[in-house]
Design a protein around this motif. Structure first.
Motif, PDB file in Angstrom:
ATOM      1  N   SER A  60      29.781  58.259   0.610  1.00 28.05           N
ATOM      2  CA  SER A  60      29.813  59.194  -0.521  1.00 28.05           C
ATOM      3  C   SER A  60      28.481  59.184  -1.275  1.00 28.05           C
ATOM      4  N   PHE A  61      27.850  58.009  -1.380  1.00 29.68           N
ATOM      5  CA  PHE A  61      26.541  57.938  -2.040  1.00 29.68           C
ATOM      6  C   PHE A  61      25.466  58.628  -1.195  1.00 29.68           C
ATOM      7  N   TYR A  62      25.519  58.434   0.115  1.00 31.48           N
ATOM      8  CA  TYR A  62      24.534  59.105   0.976  1.00 31.48           C
ATOM      9  C   TYR A  62      24.742  60.614   0.953  1.00 31.48           C
ATOM     10  N   LYS A  92      10.755  61.322   5.974  1.00 30.89           N
ATOM     11  CA  LYS A  92      11.266  60.312   6.905  1.00 30.89           C
ATOM     12  C   LYS A  92      12.454  59.571   6.300  1.00 30.89           C
ATOM     13  N   ARG A  93      12.361  59.252   5.013  1.00 31.51           N
ATOM     14  CA  ARG A  93      13.444  58.527   4.337  1.00 31.51           C
ATOM     15  C   ARG A  93      14.723  59.364   4.332  1.00 31.51           C
ATOM     16  N   ILE A  94      14.603  60.659   4.031  1.00 26.27           N
ATOM     17  CA  ILE A  94      15.780  61.530   3.967  1.00 26.27           C
ATOM     18  C   ILE A  94      16.367  61.732   5.362  1.00 26.27           C
ATOM     19  N   ARG A 109      20.108  60.835   6.561  1.00 27.68           N
ATOM     20  CA  ARG A 109      20.956  61.848   7.191  1.00 27.68           C
ATOM     21  C   ARG A 109      21.562  61.313   8.493  1.00 27.68           C
ATOM     22  N   ARG A 110      20.745  60.631   9.291  1.00 32.73           N
ATOM     23  CA  ARG A 110      21.265  60.047  10.546  1.00 32.73           C
ATOM     24  C   ARG A 110      22.323  58.987  10.255  1.00 32.73           C
ATOM     25  N   GLY A 160      26.853  59.066  11.076  1.00 36.76           N
ATOM     26  CA  GLY A 160      27.780  58.076  11.624  1.00 36.76           C
ATOM     27  C   GLY A 160      28.877  57.731  10.643  1.00 36.76           C
ATOM     28  N   LEU A 161      28.534  57.660   9.349  1.00 34.57           N
ATOM     29  CA  LEU A 161      29.540  57.341   8.328  1.00 34.57           C
ATOM     30  C   LEU A 161      30.552  58.472   8.174  1.00 34.57           C
TER      31      LEU A 161
END
Length: 743
Positions: free
Chosen positions: A383-385, A400-402, A406-407, A411-412
């Motif tokens: 939920s935080f991501y 790159k961080r975003i 996202r990747r 999976g979550l």
């Protein structure tokens, strides 16, 4: 006397007219045009130029999470620069109307050009008006900020070529170098600035302001060539002079950021600490330097001092607009000291800070997601991501961080879907397994619970009906004796009422039926206007409402079991492969191994459990599942991998036979011989021990089954394929067909 007076006036007029000439090199002419240029046309041009700088300053927003630009301006590459005054403009318009349509820099350029055209005294190749070089400099700077760099270069070159002894000649050279940098002629800019600093300093000492500007421009040029050490050198020299407080503070801040990027944390801390303590520096740079100081502080005793410094800044009410960054960095320090609970509170405060921006929020949400993920609270982490991705603008979407978040979140998201499916199907199957008496008792307790909740809501509505009179409303509204004493005119009573309201109701949006937190029950708890004497029974209070929903059909129950088992298998793989959580992988796979009613999944479950137990060092369990594979499935690829882990598996020759058989059966399927296809597959498959085509045979059998049997048989065959080969294309295809059938 009158004649003398008239003669005097006439002579004055003649002198004025005579001095207006730009062709006569006389003392009166030179000074008249110089004064008129400086205090009339150029003054207005400078005012417009300063206004344009203020507009740029207001529009430009620094992102302190990234390295700042040395020059605080962002040029838009998509803008096609145009001339300030277009051909054909000006006819039929007053001067005021023309200026009203111009930008500040266009007005400044217009005034500079007017000064040159009207007051230039170029006599015998020499300019006699000492203000014209100022006009050309203003002309070039105005064009620079309009992104008209070629015309700007022309203006600067004219000054340098024709006014070599002008007071502003060095400043003009710096502006020309800056313009060349914008035109990607950084090497030319570097050469001219080095000549200015090295040669001119030997002849006469340059003013501090000029040296500071030159070093700043050189840092900009070297930044374009990626010569980091030279950038550091010239930023350091510029910040040492510290004449222009705004630019010098910025140079020092960028210098600290470069040190930090290079991993030279000690140098970065020294620069930021110096800037933070410099009272001459603008306040925002001092506050941001404290934050950067915290970023570059290791997790040792020094972090305690820096954290105390941040807390002191947080308490200062003057720093309210910086609270989002201050809270965040305090949270980072607390997390580094293993005070996770305190860190979470700081990150939440950072998100709730009044002055905030979306990019800052992405970091706070990411930190909260990472903390939840490390605690194995994957649903909360997801939920935080999700929140990170929601507040990320298009500008930073491909960082790159975003992309990494996202990747990770993908999976979550899959994990959450499977966890919810397991939970939902488990709850239904639990009800299915209950006896009729147990179901009745369970739902009677549930109905009693929701009745009590609805009664509480009704009571809250009744309390709200007296809300106005409780605080002085109602009758007092139309009472003339209470004029000016109405509740909503009394700020003290209003403040008290607001506090009391929030104690009872919490924070509610301004909308219809605001009293109800659950709008789904509005029809159930509202007073009906129906005059009928027949009492209506709420279906939510009826036992049959729930009992009738419990599935009794065997195929439906089998579908729930198959769906749950598939989700458990997928969860085991996700925890094992993606999140490297061996405990949860074992938990889900072991549970699936106990719940399965057939042997279709025994082989893959055993192999994955063998790998996980081998990884955690539980040899007893690893050997147990290894023996299952070797004893029951000795000819499979899994057994070969276990026996020969370093040897590549060779394709068997009879793979061609299997492929030919598949083609034959697929041809029969196309001829609508569906029952024959199913029978052929059932007789052929036991002869195939190991082949990549087995999933294709299984899917073909399911498709053929659906052509001549009922829907339930079709779904059951597809579910077998979806569960057995969930990670393969055939399993995914079967799952898609099942979803379409369920619609």
């Amino acid at each position: 006397m009158k004649k003398l007076y008239k003669l005097l006036v006439f002579n004055i007029l003649i002198a004025i007219v005579y001095s207006c000439s730009v062709k006569k090199d006389a003392f009166l002419n030179r000074n008249f045009h110089a004064l008129t240029t400086k205090y009339n046309v150029l003054f207005n041009g400078e005012q417009a130029y300063q206004k344009g700088l203020e507009e740029i300053k207001e529009k430009h927003e620094d992102n302190f999470w990234k390295r700042l630009q040395i020059e605080p301006i962002t040029f838009d590459d998509k803008i096609i620069p145009t001339a300030a005054v277009q051909p054909g403009s000006g006819f039929g318009e007053s001067e005021e109307e023309e200026e009203r349509n111009l930008t500040s820099f266009e007005r400044a350029e217009d005034k500079a050009r007017k000064a040159i055209e009207t007051h230039s005294m170029n006599i015998d190749g020499y300019e006699k008006n000492r203000q014209i070089d100022d006009a050309y400099l203003l002309l070039g700077k105005s064009r620079y900020y309009q992104q008209r760099f070629i015309p700007a270069i022309e203006a600067f070159n004219y000054v340098i070529a024709n006014y070599p002894n002008a007071n502003l000649i060095n400043e003009t050279k710096i502006w020309r170098a800056k313009t060349n940098i914008r035109l990607d002629n950084e090497k030319l800019a570097i050469e001219s600035l080095k000549f200015l600093l090295e040669v001119e300093e030997n002849e006469k000492e340059l003013p501090d302001e000029i040296r500071e500007q030159a070093h700043t421009a050189l840092a900009m040029a070297y930044q374009k060539t990626d010569t980091v050490q030279k950038v550091i050198e010239h930023l350091a020299k510029a910040s040492e002079i510290f004449k222009n407080k705004e630019q010098a503070s910025r140079d020092m801040f960028v210098l600290g950021q470069i040190y930090s990027e290079l991993g030279r944390k000690d140098s970065a801390r020294m620069v930021f600490n110096k800037l933070a303590d410099n009272k001459k520096a603008p306040y925002r740079y001092r506050i941001r330097s404290n934050i950067e100081l915290a970023k570059n502080t290791p997790n040792d005793s020094a972090s305690i001092v820096v954290l105390a410094r941040l807390k002191k800044l947080i308490k200062n009410s003057d720093n309210r607009k910086f609270l989002n960054a201050l809270y965040y960095q305090a949270g980072v320090l607390e997390e580094g000291r293993n005070n996770t609970d305190k860190a979470v509170k700081y990150f939440q405060k950072s998100l709730n800070a009044k002055n905030n921006n979306d990019y800052q929020k992405t970091y706070a949400y990411e930190k909260l997601g990472n903390i939840a993920f490390n605690k194995e609270n994957y649903l909360l982490a997801g939920s935080f991501y999700d929140s990170v991705l929601q507040v990320t603008s298009k500008e930073f979407d491909q960082e790159k961080r975003i992309r990494r978040i996202r990747r990770k979140n993908k999976g979550l998201t899959t994990l959450r879907k499977h966890e919810e499916l397991v939970k939902n199907n488990d709850s239904i199957l639990k009800l299915v397994a209950m006896s009729p008496d147990e179901r009745t008792s369970f739902f009677e307790d549930y109905i009693e619970k929701i009745k009590n909740e609805d009664e509480e809501r009704k009571q809250q509505i009744l309390n709200a009906q007296n809300f106005g009179s409780s605080f002085g409303g109602g009758a007092s509204i139309n009472n003339s004796a209470n004029a000016g004493k109405w509740y909503f005119y009394n700020t003290r009573a209003l403040g008290f009422g607001k506090v009391e309201f929030e104690k009872i109701w919490g924070t509610r949006p301004l909308e219809d039926n605001w009293r109800l937190s659950d709008k789904s029950t509005i029809d159930d708890i509202s007073v009906s206007g129906d005059d009928s004497n027949e009492e209506k029974v709420n279906p939510r209070y009826e036992l049959s409402t729930y009992l009738d929903e419990i599935p009794t059909d065997k195929n439906e129950i089998d579908g729930l079991i198959a769906g749950r088992n598939e989700a458990l298998y997928q969860l085991g793989l996700i925890y094992k492969e993606q999140f490297k959580n061996t405990d949860l992988a074992i938990k889900n796979l072991e549970r699936l191994d106990k719940l399965r009613t057939d042997n279709n999944l025994e082989l893959p479950i055993s192999y994955h459990l063998y790998q996980v137990y081998n990884e955690v060092g539980n040899q007893e369990k690893a050997i147990q599942y290894k023996n299952v594979i070797l004893n029951k499935y000795p000819e499979t690829s899994f057994a070969q991998i276990i026996l020969n882990p370093n040897k590549k598996l060779t394709e068997e020759k009879k793979e061609d036979i299997v492929l030919n058989k598949y083609k034959e059966l697929y041809y029969l399927y196309k001829q609508n011989k569906f029952e024959e296809v199913v029978n052929e597959i059932d007789s052929f498959m036991p002869t195939v021990n190991n082949s990549e085509l087995i999933p294709k045979f299984a899917l073909l059998k399911a498709l053929a089954t659906g052509k001549y049997q009922d829907k339930e048989a079709y779904k059951k065959a597809l579910e077998f394929v979806a569960v057995s080969y969930a990670n393969l294309e055939e399993g995914k295809k079967a799952q898609e067909i099942i979803k379409r059938l369920n619609k």
